[in-house]
Structures are given as structure tokens and as C-alpha cells.
Design a protein around this motif. Structure first.
Motif, PDB file in Angstrom:
ATOM      1  N   PRO A 306     -49.143  29.907 -57.842  1.00 55.22           N
ATOM      2  CA  PRO A 306     -50.554  29.962 -57.455  1.00 55.22           C
ATOM      3  C   PRO A 306     -51.485  29.319 -58.475  1.00 55.22           C
ATOM      4  CG  PRO A 306     -49.773  32.127 -58.149  1.00 55.22           C
ATOM      5  CD  PRO A 306     -48.566  31.244 -58.053  1.00 55.22           C
ATOM      6  N   ALA A 307     -51.022  29.179 -59.717  1.00 54.92           N
ATOM      7  CA  ALA A 307     -51.863  28.591 -60.764  1.00 54.92           C
ATOM      8  C   ALA A 307     -51.538  27.128 -61.025  1.00 54.92           C
ATOM      9  CB  ALA A 307     -51.712  29.395 -62.066  1.00 54.92           C
ATOM     10  N   GLU A 308     -50.791  26.496 -60.123  1.00 53.04           N
ATOM     11  CA  GLU A 308     -50.353  25.117 -60.340  1.00 53.04           C
ATOM     12  C   GLU A 308     -51.517  24.170 -60.585  1.00 53.04           C
ATOM     13  OE1 GLU A 308     -47.972  21.444 -60.068  1.00 53.04           O
ATOM     14  OE2 GLU A 308     -47.611  23.497 -60.719  1.00 53.04           O
ATOM     15  N   TRP A 309     -52.539  24.226 -59.769  1.00 51.06           N
ATOM     16  CA  TRP A 309     -53.642  23.286 -59.931  1.00 51.06           C
ATOM     17  C   TRP A 309     -54.313  23.473 -61.280  1.00 51.06           C
ATOM     18  CZ3 TRP A 309     -59.002  23.269 -60.580  1.00 51.06           C
ATOM     19  CH2 TRP A 309     -59.616  22.026 -60.403  1.00 51.06           C
ATOM     20  N   PHE A 310     -54.498  24.707 -61.713  1.00 54.98           N
ATOM     21  CA  PHE A 310     -55.155  24.970 -63.001  1.00 54.98           C
ATOM     22  C   PHE A 310     -54.295  24.484 -64.162  1.00 54.98           C
ATOM     23  CE2 PHE A 310     -56.835  28.062 -59.980  1.00 54.98           C
ATOM     24  CZ  PHE A 310     -58.184  27.813 -60.103  1.00 54.98           C
ATOM     25  N   GLY A 311     -52.986  24.518 -63.980  1.00 54.53           N
ATOM     26  CA  GLY A 311     -52.107  24.011 -65.024  1.00 54.53           C
ATOM     27  C   GLY A 311     -52.372  22.551 -65.340  1.00 54.53           C
ATOM     28  N   GLN A 312     -52.766  21.792 -64.322  1.00 55.22           N
ATOM     29  CA  GLN A 312     -53.061  20.374 -64.536  1.00 55.22           C
ATOM     30  C   GLN A 312     -54.262  20.185 -65.450  1.00 55.22           C
ATOM     31  OE1 GLN A 312     -51.454  18.415 -60.401  1.00 55.22           O
ATOM     32  NE2 GLN A 312     -53.423  19.445 -60.300  1.00 55.22           N
ATOM     33  N   LEU A 313     -55.187  21.145 -65.446  1.00 55.05           N
ATOM     34  CA  LEU A 313     -56.368  21.066 -66.311  1.00 55.05           C
ATOM     35  C   LEU A 313     -55.996  21.287 -67.773  1.00 55.05           C
ATOM     36  CD1 LEU A 313     -58.872  23.262 -64.227  1.00 55.05           C
ATOM     37  CD2 LEU A 313     -58.111  20.907 -63.805  1.00 55.05           C
ATOM     38  N   TYR A 314     -54.929  22.053 -67.967  1.00 61.31           N
ATOM     39  CA  TYR A 314     -54.497  22.400 -69.329  1.00 61.31           C
ATOM     40  C   TYR A 314     -53.412  21.466 -69.865  1.00 61.31           C
ATOM     41  CZ  TYR A 314     -57.024  26.856 -69.133  1.00 61.31           C
ATOM     42  OH  TYR A 314     -58.001  27.823 -69.070  1.00 61.31           O
ATOM     43  N   GLY A 315     -52.994  20.509 -69.041  1.00 63.93           N
ATOM     44  CA  GLY A 315     -51.941  19.605 -69.483  1.00 63.93           C
ATOM     45  C   GLY A 315     -50.554  20.183 -69.387  1.00 63.93           C
ATOM     46  N   VAL A 316     -50.358  21.149 -68.488  1.00 65.99           N
ATOM     47  CA  VAL A 316     -49.017  21.691 -68.269  1.00 65.99           C
ATOM     48  C   VAL A 316     -48.115  20.558 -67.775  1.00 65.99           C
ATOM     49  CG1 VAL A 316     -47.655  23.256 -66.817  1.00 65.99           C
ATOM     50  CG2 VAL A 316     -49.829  24.021 -67.792  1.00 65.99           C
ATOM     51  N   PRO A 317     -46.896  20.440 -68.296  1.00 64.98           N
ATOM     52  CA  PRO A 317     -46.023  19.342 -67.869  1.00 64.98           C
ATOM     53  C   PRO A 317     -45.645  19.457 -66.395  1.00 64.98           C
ATOM     54  CG  PRO A 317     -44.818  20.903 -69.246  1.00 64.98           C
ATOM     55  CD  PRO A 317     -46.268  21.279 -69.329  1.00 64.98           C
ATOM     56  N   ASN A 318     -45.310  18.341 -65.838  1.00 62.01           N
ATOM     57  CA  ASN A 318     -44.884  18.274 -64.440  1.00 62.01           C
ATOM     58  C   ASN A 318     -43.413  18.651 -64.360  1.00 62.01           C
ATOM     59  OD1 ASN A 318     -44.347  17.692 -61.777  1.00 62.01           O
ATOM     60  ND2 ASN A 318     -45.047  15.580 -61.860  1.00 62.01           N
ATOM     61  N   GLY A 319     -43.161  19.938 -64.193  1.00 63.74           N
ATOM     62  CA  GLY A 319     -41.790  20.428 -64.139  1.00 63.74           C
ATOM     63  C   GLY A 319     -41.186  20.609 -65.513  1.00 63.74           C
ATOM     64  N   TRP A 320     -41.052  19.511 -66.244  1.00 60.88           N
ATOM     65  CA  TRP A 320     -40.483  19.533 -67.585  1.00 60.88           C
ATOM     66  C   TRP A 320     -41.277  18.587 -68.488  1.00 60.88           C
ATOM     67  CZ3 TRP A 320     -35.954  22.412 -68.716  1.00 60.88           C
ATOM     68  CH2 TRP A 320     -35.264  22.914 -67.603  1.00 60.88           C
ATOM     69  N   ARG A 321     -41.253  18.868 -69.777  1.00 58.23           N
ATOM     70  CA  ARG A 321     -41.810  17.961 -70.778  1.00 58.23           C
ATOM     71  C   ARG A 321     -40.651  17.358 -71.556  1.00 58.23           C
ATOM     72  NH1 ARG A 321     -46.086  20.811 -73.930  1.00 58.23           N
ATOM     73  NH2 ARG A 321     -47.470  19.967 -72.295  1.00 58.23           N
ATOM     74  N   ASN A 322     -40.619  16.045 -71.640  1.00 56.12           N
ATOM     75  CA  ASN A 322     -39.554  15.339 -72.340  1.00 56.12           C
ATOM     76  C   ASN A 322     -40.078  14.839 -73.676  1.00 56.12           C
ATOM     77  OD1 ASN A 322     -37.373  13.823 -73.159  1.00 56.12           O
ATOM     78  ND2 ASN A 322     -37.664  12.187 -71.653  1.00 56.12           N
ATOM     79  N   GLN A 323     -39.541  15.361 -74.741  1.00 56.58           N
ATOM     80  CA  GLN A 323     -39.904  14.927 -76.091  1.00 56.58           C
ATOM     81  C   GLN A 323     -38.649  14.423 -76.788  1.00 56.58           C
ATOM     82  OE1 GLN A 323     -41.753  18.801 -77.111  1.00 56.58           O
ATOM     83  NE2 GLN A 323     -43.635  17.651 -77.531  1.00 56.58           N
ATOM     84  N   GLY A 324     -38.467  13.097 -76.726  1.00 57.88           N
ATOM     85  CA  GLY A 324     -37.302  12.497 -77.368  1.00 57.88           C
ATOM     86  C   GLY A 324     -35.984  12.967 -76.807  1.00 57.88           C
ATOM     87  N   GLY A 325     -35.937  13.227 -75.514  1.00 55.77           N
ATOM     88  CA  GLY A 325     -34.705  13.682 -74.887  1.00 55.77           C
ATOM     89  C   GLY A 325     -34.529  15.182 -74.865  1.00 55.77           C
ATOM     90  N   LYS A 326     -35.447  15.926 -75.497  1.00 52.83           N
ATOM     91  CA  LYS A 326     -35.421  17.390 -75.482  1.00 52.83           C
ATOM     92  C   LYS A 326     -36.416  17.890 -74.434  1.00 52.83           C
ATOM     93  CE  LYS A 326     -32.520  17.619 -78.925  1.00 52.83           C
ATOM     94  NZ  LYS A 326     -31.113  18.071 -78.709  1.00 52.83           N
ATOM     95  N   LEU A 327     -35.939  18.720 -73.528  1.00 59.51           N
ATOM     96  CA  LEU A 327     -36.756  19.165 -72.404  1.00 59.51           C
ATOM     97  C   LEU A 327     -37.313  20.563 -72.619  1.00 59.51           C
ATOM     98  CD1 LEU A 327     -34.525  17.954 -69.418  1.00 59.51           C
ATOM     99  CD2 LEU A 327     -36.676  16.938 -70.208  1.00 59.51           C
ATOM    100  N   THR A 328     -38.571  20.740 -72.239  1.00 65.86           N
ATOM    101  CA  THR A 328     -39.221  22.046 -72.242  1.00 65.86           C
ATOM    102  C   THR A 328     -39.726  22.308 -70.835  1.00 65.86           C
ATOM    103  OG1 THR A 328     -39.948  21.743 -74.536  1.00 65.86           O
ATOM    104  CG2 THR A 328     -41.051  23.458 -73.235  1.00 65.86           C
ATOM    105  N   LYS A 329     -39.359  23.451 -70.273  1.00 67.60           N
ATOM    106  CA  LYS A 329     -39.798  23.801 -68.924  1.00 67.60           C
ATOM    107  C   LYS A 329     -41.292  24.084 -68.917  1.00 67.60           C
ATOM    108  CE  LYS A 329     -38.633  24.578 -64.595  1.00 67.60           C
ATOM    109  NZ  LYS A 329     -39.926  24.155 -64.073  1.00 67.60           N
ATOM    110  N   ASP A 330     -41.944  23.793 -67.814  1.00 68.91           N
ATOM    111  CA  ASP A 330     -43.392  23.974 -67.752  1.00 68.91           C
ATOM    112  C   ASP A 330     -43.816  25.389 -68.111  1.00 68.91           C
ATOM    113  OD1 ASP A 330     -42.236  24.983 -65.431  1.00 68.91           O
ATOM    114  OD2 ASP A 330     -43.539  23.874 -64.045  1.00 68.91           O
TER     115      ASP A 330
END
Length: 589
Positions: A306-330
Motif C-alpha cells: 500500500p505504500a509503494e507510491w510513497f516509496g518512490q518519493l523516498y528513493g526506495v529501490p525498484n524491487g532490489w538495489r544493486n551495489q556492485g553486484g550485491k543486492l539489497t531488497k527494497d
């Protein structure tokens, strides 16, 4: 309004042929998706996590993780992805953009190209199956549109239409278990997956690589006309196994968009909303509980976030964040917790329609149209669905979409885009000649807007299934609403366009809104990658997390409980998904 494939068309018709305003078919189709766009359909399509190894195990909604489940070509693999060769069709009023915004048309084209020069069939039976939305289509014996399609294909096309509620939960698993597959069938859509998908494809389906890779696809001009980005989801183990179901442009059915009743904002004197303070103040101004009006509503229930749209305002990653091949779940990020906490603050302040936690189905859209809440997080596909319905409820409604902005003025806002491919159609194993014939059928189904074939598939036979209004726009008859509900568009479809026969304004508004959103587009880094654990467990794990998030945002659990939800996800299979996706990322280069 109707959506034929990816074409938005007014459902209005003369009183003698259809109900005024929305056609009956449109109404039923909208009701079937709850007017919350296709994410609501995911609940109907997802199957249990304990499904047999060869049966679909539905995945989560857009916010929940990887949308595609294919294995992208590995670095140096030698696989040539299909080339893109654009067809010369009618000139749009607003062109497509490099960021993925579809072309827009103010009017239906008067001249129609012929996109299929020679009938692909050999006069034989061809079996196919997929799901349909709304009422069942007219049977072949009484269906003039279906008969004409068969004539133009030079084939006896036997399509088994299955309701969307039954397709992935019952029919597809039964077909797979029986081993008696149709020639053409929808193998995945609406984020569903098969638990042992690569093995199933290799064992029972045709490898399409020799026919579609590189320049070979030019033998099928309508398939070559599909956007390049949709093909990534069809690749497993460096082979092309499917034809993608192109829907919704680059956002597909995934991107979350804030739909707005601009008339309500104008009446309240609310100007541009570019900060979180602006948004909070707008919520306060729009809320008048005594008059049964609130700022926000229809924000969905699990497995949606339910908070998906607000996550976009905060820069929440799209599903996962990839930092040099290391993944962090949203939902492992502090940004995600902040977005959940903010939405909780809106609930605590009384700015969210109080019935929202229990809303489902068509009631969600009906309450927005009725003005019970001014803003509704949804999708661009839903924006297309909802346009005419909103104006039918209130001619001064002014449907709009609010572009994401920075929550703190520092973080870059995002728009969580998809792959533009929301399904895969596969062919059972067959000879090379048969595969070429079947691909020719899918090439016919993928006919673009403004072609003779597209008009037949989407509107049927002129004079029977549709007529033309004074401006040359198609007007569906009662019979046409059923005749063209054969699920051709759920097997293949042409590229998306923005067009509404009842409103020239739609094309301009939608084109502008998508351009503003796509400028902020952030892809999911694991789109196009396959994780066995994700296919097997993602649905059930995501359901648990989103159940908990829903409890938080609607005041039933503290924000701090999110930490426990994340830990349970990690230990229940999330860490294994991460590991498998990271391995796939490394192999893909």
C-alpha cells in the motif's frame, strides 16, 4: 472506454446498439480487474506456494521483487537478441519517446496498413489457449469475427478461452500435468511463474532462437516491430523460448501511479504538489469526514504494497538495489521504513478513506469516481481504464496523474518501471515448418495499431461487431463486445499506443504524464534473471511481508514490527533468492 490489447478505445455507442457511456463489456472488464489495474488480478492468478513442481507459483505484485523470471543472455554467450524493425504505420499526433512513452493518437487512423502479406496457415487445425477478461466470447459457430480471423489466417484456429480466475490456478497446471499441450499457449502472465520453468521449457516447448534471434525475426515483421525491451523476459539459459506479451509500454502493469481527481484539488485551491509538506497539506485540505470526503483511498491490500507510491518519493529501490553486484531488497532499506511510516502518519491523521483496508474489486474504483477520495495509487494501465468511467461519473472530473517528487528535497524521486512484457506465449515442441506456421499466427496477432489485422482483432467485422461514428472512430455493438473477447490479445499484441475514441484530451494528458514519470524511471536490476527460490517461494513470502505492512499502515501494528517481517523473509527464503539473483547477475555480466 475499452482497452483492446493495449489500445484505449471509447466504449460509447448508439442507444440502439449498446448502453450509453460505458459498454457492457467494458463495465464487466473493469469490474473484473477491480479498476485497480492488473495488480488486483495477481491475487486471482497466483497459486499456492505448495503447487506441484511443474505448476504455476504466482509471484508478487510490482513492489515485491523481480517481475521477469528469465535468465538474461550471459556475457559472451553469443545470443543475438531480436532486432527491432519499426513498421511504417499511421503518423501519430504525439510521437513515441526514447524513454518508452507510446505514441498517441487523437483520432482513429482513416487509412489502415496491411501488416500480414500472406496467410500464415496451411488450412489445418491450430489449438491455442489463454485467459479472457469479462464475459466468455461468442463460440466460433456464431462468431463472425473469429470466423474472419480463421479465414485470414487460413487455419482452423481452435482457441480455448479460460477465465482469468481459473487459468493459472487450474487450467495451465492441468495441461502441463497431462502433457497434452495446445500448439500455442500463454505460459506466464501477470507475474506468475513456473517453479521449474527452464526445465519445463526445455522438455516440452519449442526453442525459438533459430527463428527469432538477430535478423531472423524479420521474417515476422509484426514481432520485429515490438519494442526491444520486451524480449528480455523470453530468454532462459541463453535461448529464446517465447513471444512476449507486450502490455502498457515500458511501465507494463507494474509501475505505481498516483491517480488524481484534479477537480477536487482545484476546488480546494491546491496548487502544484512538489514537496512532502505540500502533499500533507493537500491531504488535510481534501479531507472532510463530515462530508464523506478524504484525501487518499483505494491503496490496496496484500500482496500489494500500500505504500509503494510513497516509496518512490523516498528513493526506495525498484524491487532490489544493486551495489556492485550485491543486492539489497527494497523492504530492507531505511527508505522503505520511512515511506511506510509516512503513510501510517496519514492514516493516524485521518486523511485516508477509513473503508480502504476492506475495499476490494470494483468498489475501489467506484468510490474514487464518486469522489470519496481525491487520490488513488494505481497504474498507468488503470489510468487508461478509468478515464472514461471518471468522466462519465463527473464530466468535470479532470483525471490526472501526480508525478513523484522528492520526499526531502535531496533524494532523487523514482518511478518504478517494469519490462513492458507482462507475459510469455510459448509453442509446444514441433517441426521447423510447424513452428514457422505458428509464429506466423502470433505475428498476425501482434498486428500494430492502424493495421487491417488489428482492426479485425480488436473490433471485429464492420457492420456487425462495430460501426464508425461521425469522426471515424469505432463504436462497438453488443455482439462485437462478445465476438472480440476471444483472447487473441492474451497471446500476442502489438506495441502500446495512447488513444481514446471518446476523448482527444486523453492522448495528450496520458502522453504528458507518462513522459514526466518515465524521466524518473528506475528499472528492477533483476528483471530478466531467474531464481528458482523466487519462483517457488516469492508469492508466499511476499504475502506475509505485505500482510504485515498493511497492518502497519492501517494502524494495527507499530512501525517497528517491520523489522521482524524482514527477518522472517530473509530466513524463509529471501537470503537464498538474493544469492541466486546475485549469481545470475554475475553470469549475465
Amino acid at each position: 472506454m475499452q482497452v483492446k490489447g493495449d489500445i484505449v478505445v471509447s466504449g460509447s455507442a448508439g442507444a440502439s446498439t449498446a448502453e450509453p457511456g460505458l459498454s457492457r463489456r467494458t463495465f464487466i472488464r473493469l469490474a473484473s480487474v477491480g479498476l485497480a489495474g492488473f495488480p488486483l488480478l495477481l491475487e486471482a492468478c497466483g497459486s499456492s506456494s505448495s503447487a506441484p513442481a511443474s505448476s504455476p507459483a504466482g509471484t508478487s505484485s510490482a513492489a515485491a521483487g523481480a517481475r521477469a523470471v528469465s535468465s538474461a543472455p550471459a556475457a559472451g554467450s553469443g545470443l543475438a537478441m531480436p532486432v527491432h524493425v519499426a513498421l511504417a504505420g499511421p503518423q501519430p499526433d504525439l510521437p513515441a519517446t526514447s524513454s518508452g512513452v507510446p505514441p498517441a493518437f487523437f483520432n482513429y487512423p482513416k487509412q489502415h496498413i496491411k501488416s500480414v502479406a500472406t496467410p500464415p496457415g496451411k488450412g489445418e487445425d491450430i489449438t491455442a489457449t489463454s485467459f479472457f477478461l469479462g464475459p466468455p466470447p461468442t463460440p466460433l459457430a456464431k462468431n463472425v469475427a473469429w470466423q474472419e480471423v480463421n479465414k485470414q489466417l487460413n487455419a482452423n484456429l481452435k482457441v480455448t478461452p479460460v477465465s482469468v480466475a481459473d487459468y493459472f490456478t487450474t487450467r495451465l497446471p492441468t495441461l502441463i500435468a497431462s502433457g497434452n499441450l495446445p500448439d500455442i499457449f500463454l505460459e506466464s502472465a501477470l507475474n506468475s511463474t513456473l517453479q521449474n520453468e527452464p526445465a519445463f521449457l526445455a522438455a516440452q516447448c519449442s526453442d525459438l532462437t533459430p527463428y527469432l534471434s538477430g535478423s531472423a525475426i524479420k521474417a515476422y515483421p509484426n514481432l520485429a516491430n515490438l519494442p526491444s525491451y520486451v524480449w528480455k523476459s523470453t530468454v532462459f539459459n541463453n535461448k529464446i523460448w517465447a513471444v512476449p506479451l507486450a502490455k502498457g509500454g515500458i511501465s507494463g502493469v507494474n509501475g505505481t501511479t498516483m491517480l488524481v481527481k484534479q477537480a477536487a484539488l482545484d476546488a480546494a485551491g491546491i496548487g502544484a504538489i512538489t514537496t512532502l509538506d505540500d502533499f500533507t497539506k493537500a491531504m488535510k485540505e481534501l479531507t472532510n469526514a463530515a462530508n464523506q470526503r478524504w484525501g487518499l483511498g483505494g491503496t490496496g491490500v496484500a500482496p500489494q504494497n500500500p505504500a509503494e507510491w510513497f516509496g518512490q518519493l523516498y528513493g526506495v529501490p525498484n524491487g532490489w538495489r544493486n551495489q556492485g553486484g550485491k543486492l539489497t531488497k527494497d523492504w530492507e532499506t531505511p527508505e522503505f521504513k520511512a515511506s511506510v511510516a509516512y503513510m501510517r502518519s496519514l492514516w493516524d491523521a485521518g486523511y485516508i478513506f477509513p473503508d480502504t483496508p476492506s475495499l476490494s474489486g470494483a468498489q475501489i474504483g467506484a468510490d474514487w469516481y464518486a469522489g470519496k477520495y481525491a487520490m488513488w495509487p494505481n497504474s498507468f494501465i488503470a489510468f487508461s481504464f478509468a478515464w472514461d468511467a471518471a468522466l462519465s461519473a463527473d464530466p468535470n472530473f479532470k483525471p490526472r496523474a501526480l508525478t513523484p517528487f522528492s520526499a526531502d528535497g535531496k533524494v532523487k524521486p523514482a518511478y518504478h518501471s517494469g519490462t513492458g512484457s507482462n507475459g510469455r506465449t510459448v509453442l509446444k515442441k514441433a517441426s521447423a515448418a510447424r513452428i514457422q506456421e505458428l509464429l506466423g499466427v502470433l505475428n498476425f496477432f501482434a498486428a500494430p495499431f492502424g493495421s487491417q489485422e488489428q482492426e479485425l482483432l480488436n473490433f471485429g467485422v464492420t457492420g456487425v461487431d462495430f460501426t464508425l461514428d461521425a469522426n471515424g472512430n469505432p463504436k462497438e455493438t453488443r455482439q462485437g463486445g462478445l465476438d472480440v473477447n476471444v483472447p487473441w490479445s492474451q497471446l500476442a499484441t502489438g506495441p502500446a499506443v495512447l488513444y481514446d475514441a471518446g476523448s482527444k484530451e486523453f492522448a495528450q494528458v496520458a502522453h504528458d504524464a507518462e513522459a514526466a514519470h518515465y524521466a524518473l524511471a528506475v528499472p528492477n536490476p533483476v528483471d530478466g534473471l531467474y531464481s528458482k527460490t523466487h519462483a517457488e517461494k516469492d508469492q508466499s513470502l511476499t504475502q506475509k511481508v505485505m500482510d504485515g505492512v498493511t497492518q502497519i499502515v492501517y494502524g494495527r501494528s507499530p512501525v517497528s514490527s517491520l523489522d521482524g517481517l524482514v527477518k522472517a523473509w530473509q530466513s524463509g527464503g529471501g537470503e537464498q533468492m538474493r544469492s541466486e539473483f546475485q549469481d545470475a547477475l554475475q553470469k549475465a555480466g
